[in-house]
Design an enzyme around this catalytic site. Structure first.
Site, PDB file in Angstrom:
ATOM      1  CG  MET A 129      -1.907  -1.186   1.166  1.00 50.81           C
ATOM      2  SD  MET A 129      -3.406  -0.908   2.068  1.00 50.81           S
ATOM      3  CE  MET A 129      -2.768  -0.675   3.713  1.00 50.81           C
ATOM      4  N   GLY A 171      11.117  -2.721   5.483  1.00 48.86           N
ATOM      5  CA  GLY A 171      10.357  -3.983   5.537  1.00 48.86           C
ATOM      6  C   GLY A 171       9.881  -4.365   4.144  1.00 48.86           C
ATOM      7  CG  HIS A 172       6.879  -1.965   2.202  1.00 46.95           C
ATOM      8  ND1 HIS A 172       6.806  -0.794   2.903  1.00 46.95           N
ATOM      9  CD2 HIS A 172       5.651  -2.533   2.291  1.00 46.95           C
ATOM     10  CE1 HIS A 172       5.582  -0.637   3.391  1.00 46.95           C
ATOM     11  NE2 HIS A 172       4.856  -1.683   3.037  1.00 46.95           N
ATOM     12  CD  GLN A 178      -6.060  -3.674   2.726  1.00 47.97           C
ATOM     13  OE1 GLN A 178      -5.929  -4.154   1.603  1.00 47.97           O
ATOM     14  NE2 GLN A 178      -5.132  -3.820   3.668  1.00 47.97           N
ATOM     15  CD  GLN A 180      -2.028  -8.685   4.622  1.00 46.77           C
ATOM     16  OE1 GLN A 180      -2.827  -7.769   4.715  1.00 46.77           O
ATOM     17  NE2 GLN A 180      -0.768  -8.483   4.253  1.00 46.77           N
ATOM     18  CB  SER A 202       3.019   2.535   5.981  1.00 48.06           C
ATOM     19  OG  SER A 202       3.604   1.638   5.069  1.00 48.06           O
TER      20      SER A 202
END
Ligand code: AMP
Length: 279
Positions: free
Chosen positions: A30, A36-37, A61, A153, A186
């Protein structure tokens, strides 16, 4: 790095890569990208010939519309980071591009969706499943990379892939943390200095649970973690659960499963933070 806003154009570009026999790794995000991403991107780059990432703040979501409104958006910076990490394709669709028609799909994940995030964020996992299924149909990845930071998730995605017979291999990736232990997120960008200082108690209490798992009961660890969170005035605990790492159902005794996971959610102001550790 190629950037696409149109799914049709991305599909035809990727079809050509597939025709050439290239293996495709996919990292859905997102945006407001952090290390991390980027660790997911790097893992995909090292394991696949083509890496595709998507940046889409998925409105369906978000059960809390205020959370959606304030969600950080840093597209220019994100594209720079993706390029540096050697991502090959980025998909940045608009909401209209992703959802030209009314969304009617309903997914059922049974007991997996009735606990923790599923219980506290009604509709959240249906929104996640809808977008991931659509993105998988577009990208047709051989592998897709998901962070263990969002442990439930990940379990939901594995179940989605099982239910729909999707051929994509789901690769779980380790949580990347700040130097003091706070899991990168984020939403951390939205924290005040004081909230940021208090937030370190999430990982601190989880590490305490992990380090004392052998000598303490589930009950005792839960009580201790709750009191650790209570020492921070700026944090309010939404849940702390110790669960079977496969079924995500609460356990009362460590003998009930081979691998347990401790999961926590807290609010600080309007910002919700989650984290977990395997025990
Ligand atoms: P998001 O942009 O929050 O939807 O996250 C996109 C992907 O990055 C998801 O698979 C997340 O689990 C993963 N992710 C988010 N934070 C971290 C982190 N600190 N370490 C590893 N993966 C992460």
């Amino acid at each position: 790095m190629f950037i696409f806003e149109s799914k049709k154009e991305l599909i035809s570009a990727l079809d050509e890569e597939i025709r050439l026999g290239k293996k495709i790794g996919f990292v859905p995000t997102m945006g407001a990208l952090h290390q991390g991403h980027i660790s997911l991107i790097k893992q995909s780059v090292s394991e696949n010939e083509i890496t595709v990432s998507s940046i889409f703040v998925n409105p369906i979501q978000f059960n809390d519309k205020n959370d959606l409104k304030h969600y950080p958006r840093t597209l220019e910076d994100d594209l720079k980071k993706l390029e540096e990490a050697q991502c090959n394709y980025v998909f940045i669709p608009s909401v209209e591009e992703m959802y030209p028609e009314e969304i009617t799909e309903k997914y059922y994940f049974g007991s997996l969706e009735r606990v923790m995030e599923g219980a506290h964020r009604p509709g959240h996992f249906n929104g996640v499943a809808v977008v991931v299924k659509l993105l998988f149909d577009i990208v047709k990845p051989n592998r897709a990379y998901f962070g263990m930071k969002d442990y439930q998730q990940l379990a939901i995605i594995k179940e989605l892939v099982r239910q729909k017979n999707i051929k994509t291999e789901i690769i779980p990736c380790q949580t990347v943390r700040e130097a003091d232990g706070l899991a990168m997120s984020s939403r951390n960008a939205l924290l005040t200095k004081e909230q940021r200082q208090s937030a370190v108690m999430l990982s601190k209490s989880l590490f305490y649970a992990r380090d004392n798992r052998k000598t303490n009961s589930v009950e005792k660890l839960k009580t201790d973690v709750r009191s650790m969170i209570e020492t921070e005035n700026l944090l309010s605990l939404e849940y702390f659960e110790i669960c079977n790492s496969e079924t995500l159902q609460t356990i009362t005794n460590f003998d009930q499963c081979t691998q347990a996971v401790a999961c926590i959610a807290v609010k600080t102001g309007n910002i919700r933070l989650i984290d977990n550790v395997l025990l």
